[in-house]
Design an enzyme around this catalytic site. Structure first.
Site, PDB file in Angstrom:
ATOM      1  CG  ASP A   1      -1.813   1.221   1.298  1.00  7.80           C
ATOM      2  OD1 ASP A   1      -2.444   1.536   0.278  1.00  7.80           O
ATOM      3  OD2 ASP A   1      -1.875   1.883   2.352  1.00  7.80           O
ATOM      4  CB  SER A   2       0.233   4.795  -0.545  1.00 11.91           C
ATOM      5  OG  SER A   2      -0.902   4.894   0.300  1.00 11.91           O
TER       6      SER A   2
ATOM      7  CB  CYS B   1      -3.387   0.270  -2.416  1.00 14.97           C
ATOM      8  SG  CYS B   1      -3.382   1.979  -2.962  1.00 14.97           S
TER       9      CYS B   1
ATOM     10  CD  GLU C   1      -0.118   6.990   6.009  1.00 18.47           C
ATOM     11  OE1 GLU C   1       1.016   7.029   6.506  1.00 18.47           O
ATOM     12  OE2 GLU C   1      -0.634   5.938   5.581  1.00 18.47           O
TER      13      GLU C   1
ATOM     14  CB  CYS D   1      -9.418   4.524   0.442  1.00 18.82           C
ATOM     15  SG  CYS D   1      -7.828   4.942   1.189  1.00 18.82           S
TER      16      CYS D   1
ATOM     17  CG  HIS E   1      -5.086   5.035   4.411  1.00 21.00           C
ATOM     18  ND1 HIS E   1      -4.508   4.530   3.282  1.00 21.00           N
ATOM     19  CD2 HIS E   1      -4.068   5.574   5.144  1.00 21.00           C
ATOM     20  CE1 HIS E   1      -3.207   4.768   3.299  1.00 21.00           C
ATOM     21  NE2 HIS E   1      -2.910   5.395   4.432  1.00 21.00           N
TER      22      HIS E   1
HETATM   23  N1  DGL Z   1      -4.805   3.134   0.978  1.00 23.83           N
HETATM   24  C1  DGL Z   1      -4.837   3.541  -0.363  1.00 23.83           C
HETATM   25  C2  DGL Z   1      -6.104   3.274  -1.065  1.00 23.83           C
HETATM   26  O1  DGL Z   1      -6.700   2.275  -0.730  1.00 23.83           O
HETATM   27  C3  DGL Z   1      -4.028   4.700  -0.786  1.00 23.83           C
HETATM   28  C4  DGL Z   1      -4.386   6.008  -0.214  1.00 23.83           C
HETATM   29  C5  DGL Z   1      -3.436   7.082  -0.703  1.00 23.83           C
HETATM   30  O2  DGL Z   1      -2.233   6.856  -0.668  1.00 23.83           O
HETATM   31  O3  DGL Z   1      -3.926   8.118  -1.127  1.00 23.83           O
HETATM   32  O4  DGL Z   1      -6.540   3.968  -1.926  1.00 23.83           O
END
Ligand code: DGL
Length: 271
Positions: free
Chosen positions: A10-11, A73, A152, A186, A188
């Site tokens: 993931d990011s 992600c 984050e 997402c 997150h």
């Molecule tokens: N967690 C990621 C997603 O599912 C990336 C969020 C990001 O880096 O903007 O989209």
């Protein structure tokens, strides 16, 4: 039987929501996680940049002899090209399809909401997949660019007023359009799931991409005789492209375990 690790990326922190579920339902599996913390967020970047970053993330994990790749992600899942996925030497899954399948099973009024990063919403990928299964579904999509930076940076408490004000605003169109199912598009977002659930009401079914992708991975490994049948607990090793300490602290809280010593730095530009 295949003892090689599952590669998850993931990011940043978001993919931890998938790791947590993978560990819960397959405690014997080994996991290598890469969080691209020096380049997070992905979700406000161009398609080209997201594709370049994800190619590097995948190269790194492949060098770790993974048996399967999980893009935990939504942004990568919505933007990666099929031609790239088809050429990979191991099976690849994103979070999009497992989340869509779960949402289509859950909806009764055929009104499905999607919240995700701007780069995901722009592709309309979730809506297109949903319509392949239930063509007359009403899709209500909204981008939530502030969620990833807030998460984050640890603004994740259910009662955090800053995040709540922003969440109220992002979720208004979802509430007004009376969706009965909301995809957290997402990875997150499940970190603030309780707050989201409170705002949209307890009657709305939230689809957690971490849960859905973990179930999919288990199904795939089972059907292909690739589970790790060892009777020992699997290891989970994390790599990040920036500050180790901050990742250890935030990811550790979310996983509810101390991961210090299990996180290493990787220079992702080399891949
Ligand atoms: N967690 C990621 C997603 O599912 C990336 C969020 C990001 O880096 O903007 O989209």
């Amino acid at each position: 039987m295949d003892k090689r690790p599952i590669g998850v990326f993931d990011s940043g922190l978001g993919g931890i929501t998938a790791v947590r579920e993978l560990k819960k339902i397959m405690p014997n599996e080994n996991i290598i996680y890469f969080g691209d913390t020096s380049r997070v967020p992905y979700g406000t970047r161009s398609k080209q940049t997201i594709r370049k970053y994800s190619a590097q993330d995948i190269n790194f994990l492949l060098q770790n002899d993974v048996k399967m790749l999980v893009a935990a992600c939504g942004t990568v899942s919505a933007n990666i090209q099929k031609e790239v996925v088809d050429k990979l030497p191991v099976h690849f899954t994103g979070v999009l399809k497992p989340a869509v399948d779960a949402a289509c099973k859950a909806t009764k009024n055929k009104r499905i909401g999607i919240i995700a990063t701007p780069a995901t919403i722009k592709t309309r990928a979730y809506g297109k997949e949903i319509k392949k299964i239930i063509p007359d579904t009403e899709i209500i999509a909204n981008a939530c660019p502030m969620f990833v930076p807030l998460i984050e940076n640890g603004y994740v408490d259910k009662d955090c007023q800053v995040t709540r004000i922003i969440a109220n605003e992002y979720l208004q169109p979802i509430i007004e359009q009376k969706v009965d199912t909301l995809i957290l598009g997402c990875t997150h977002y499940p970190i603030i799931k309780e707050m989201i659930q409170e705002i949209v009401s307890q009657d709305t079914t939230l689809i957690d991409p971490g849960v859905e992708v973990a179930n999919y991975v288990k199904k795939y490994l089972t059907e292909n005789n690739m589970l790790n049948n060892s009777d020992k607990h699997g290891y989970c090793h994390f790599y990040v492209s920036d500050n180790i300490e901050s990742f250890e602290a935030h990811a550790g809280v979310f996983l509810d375990e101390n991961i210090s010593g299990d996180v290493d730095f990787v220079d992702i530009d080399k891949y």
